[in-house]
Write an enzyme that holds these catalytic residues in place. Structure first.
Site, PDB file in Angstrom:
ATOM      1  CG  HIS A 261      -1.698   1.086   1.293  1.00 40.34           C
ATOM      2  ND1 HIS A 261      -3.206   1.095   0.816  1.00 40.34           N
ATOM      3  CD2 HIS A 261      -1.750   2.299   1.525  1.00 40.34           C
ATOM      4  CE1 HIS A 261      -3.846   2.294   1.207  1.00 40.34           C
ATOM      5  NE2 HIS A 261      -2.870   3.122   1.718  1.00 40.34           N
ATOM      6  CD  GLU A 262       1.422   3.834   3.587  1.00 34.89           C
ATOM      7  OE1 GLU A 262       1.901   4.974   3.181  1.00 34.89           O
ATOM      8  OE2 GLU A 262       0.427   3.824   4.189  1.00 34.89           O
ATOM      9  CG  HIS A 265       0.160   6.281  -0.500  1.00 36.29           C
ATOM     10  ND1 HIS A 265      -0.771   6.806  -1.370  1.00 36.29           N
ATOM     11  CD2 HIS A 265      -0.449   5.576   0.331  1.00 36.29           C
ATOM     12  CE1 HIS A 265      -1.898   6.825  -0.508  1.00 36.29           C
ATOM     13  NE2 HIS A 265      -1.632   5.960   0.380  1.00 36.29           N
ATOM     14  CD  GLU A 291      -5.913   5.508   0.280  1.00 34.13           C
ATOM     15  OE1 GLU A 291      -4.980   6.278   0.613  1.00 34.13           O
ATOM     16  OE2 GLU A 291      -6.000   4.441   0.932  1.00 34.13           O
TER      17      GLU A 291
HETATM   18 ZN    ZN Z   1      -3.205   5.152   1.771  1.00 29.60          ZN
END
Ligand code: ZN
Length: 499
Positions: A261-262, A265, A291
């Site tokens: 997830h990170e 980003h 996101e």
């Molecule tokens: Zn996030």
């Protein structure tokens, strides 16, 4: 270069550099700062913020903007910088200083109260602060101005140009399709696989995360991965993108998917065009778009059949005792295991957006005056029961679980779901244009997908409005369709049932 642009650019660079120092403070506080250093650091941070605010609201900035707005000969990137700075400047100057001050003080004390009210399961402690925060947010919205309805001004902070009407429509469609679908998938899920809860050495989890993020394209010469209880990603400055992940002693998947997830980003931040030099037009324009990237690498990539197939042998190497005898099918099911939970941050891909929909509905009702703050806990529990069939026994597991409302972050939650819906629609589009990515993902190779994202998302930075960037990819306004279809296809295959 026009003289006015040269002057504004120098000012924007100064504001950016002050912001860079603030962000380094923020990262340091989450990763390294010793407990006793918190107070002095908070004060130093407030000083920096005050200086940055004064630089932005300097009347000379308003004069320069007025001059540049009339100059049609400016190149597009400069026009974008002027447009975005106007937004920021108006927001910062239209709200009366007394309101800004009261809000800042209230947020501080309200957050402190929340940290005590949650473990005590005492909503009454929070109620007066929430009531005042909603009141002040209304005043703030009115000061900034809005066209459709007040809540538009709140969403606009995180998702420029998105309106309440659009977000409401998006959630209505999502809830309509997802509530029955989630129920039937949850009913089919069966027992939780044993390997999901077993002791996993935390140093090996971190080693795996370091390897994994580099594998899919994170540039460690232009960033770092560290550990913090609440994972986050922050760009300190050009060439310095920092992400964190977490480890848990009794499970391994939380850590892996937090890292993916990170990394999503972080890849976005690392992919922003260098030539825009970190000026406003060179930043990420919306939380929803941000996101979309994290969720795509976490879910469409990370939880896919080919990518879990790629990860498993590497995980078996690291954790032979726990995973040595786990088959690929078991592992893939485990990576996608859905369950009814009361807590949003523990929710899986199937149920997560129902948790968000609940928050959106309640905060909108509160803001519109249709729901009194005093009635919030009961409304929360009723809605949880209707969405997921479970009811919190305490407010700690219900309305008090998130910190967002305690700091007045209203209008923030919808961006989580917007990002989810974008991620499914964007990934569909990428595969429609590139062909199936299965063979790439089986090898853990994200480069073709990254190239596509660079072309369609990264290089637009904030040169255009986020909604335009997204609609260009999707071919129209965002709908829940691609996400619902993605879940249906994936889980029909996993449980060998037609959902
Ligand atoms: Zn996030």
């Amino acid at each position: 270069m026009s003289e006015a642009w040269g002057e504004l650019k120098a000012r924007l660079e100064e504001i950016r550099d002050l912001g860079s120092a603030q962000k380094l403070f923020e990262w340091d506080q989450a990763v390294l700062l010793p407990e006793k250093g918190g107070r002095a650091r908070a004060k130093a941070g407030a000083t920096l913020e005050g200086v940055a605010h004064a630089r932005l609201t300097d009347p000379e900035v308003g004069v320069l903007l007025g001059e540049l707005e009339g100059d049609d000969s400016l190149p597009d990137d400069q026009k974008a910088n002027v447009r975005i700075t106007r937004r920021e400047y108006d927001r910062a100057t239209k709200v009366p200083p007394a309101l800004v001050k009261e809000m800042a003080e209230l947020q501080g004390i309200s957050y402190q109260t929340w940290t005590k009210a949650k473990p005590k399961n005492d909503f009454k402690m929070m109620q007066p602060y929430l009531e005042r925060l909603v009141e002040l947010k209304k005043q703030e919205a009115d000061a900034i101005g809005w066209e459709g309805e007040r809540y538009d001004a709140l969403i606009d902070v995180f998702e420029p140009d998105m309106t309440t009407a659009e977000v409401e429509k998006m959630f209505a469609e999502l809830v309509d399709g997802l509530t029955p679908l989630a129920q039937s998938i949850l009913d089919a899920a069966g027992e939780k696989p044993e390997f999901l809860t077993a002791p996993y050495e935390e140093d090996k989890q971190m080693a795996f995360s370091h390897w994994l993020c580099e594998q899919i394209g994170f540039d460690t010469k232009g960033g770092r991965l560290d550990q913090s209880p609440h994972p986050f990603t922050i760009q300190i400055g050009a060439g310095d993108v920092r992400q964190t992940t977490r480890t848990e002693p009794n499970t391994v998947l939380d850590s892996i998917f937090a890292t993916l997830h990170e990394t999503g980003h972080a890849l976005y931040e690392q992919g922003l065009p260098e030539e825009l030099e970190g000026l406003p037009a060179g930043t990420v324009s919306s939380l929803g778009l941000h996101e979309s990237q994290s969720r795509m690498w976490e879910n469409q990539v990370g939880r896919s059949r080919p990518f879990t197939e790629f990860m498993l042998p590497h995980l078996k190497d690291k954790f032979p005792k726990n995973l040595g005898s786990v088959s690929f099918e078991e592992f893939h099911r485990g990576a996608n295991y859905p369950a009814r939970t009361l807590i949003r941050v523990h929710a899986d891909e199937v149920t997560y957006n129902l948790h968000v929909a609940l928050r959106f509905e309640l905060e909108l009702a509160m803001f519109r005056g249709d729901l009194a703050v005093a009635d919030l806990p009961g409304a929360w529990n009723d809605q949880m029961e209707s969405f997921l069939g479970i009811r919190p026994e305490t407010d700690s597991d219900g309305v008090l679980q998130d910190m967002h409302w305690s700091i007045g972050a209203l209008g923030y939650f919808p961006t989580y779901t917007l990002g989810t819906l974008y991620s499914a629609a964007f990934f569909d589009k990428a595969e429609a244009e590139l062909g199936s990515l299965d063979d790439d993902l089986k090898k853990g190779n994200g480069s073709r997908l990254l190239g596509w994202l660079d072309e369609n998302v990264f290089r637009h930075a904030y040169l255009r409005a986020p909604k335009e960037i997204a609609e260009d990819i999707i071919g129209g306004p965002i709908t829940a369709g691609p996400f619902l279809e993605y879940l249906r296809t994936k889980y029909s295959e996993i449980y060998d049932t037609e959902f």
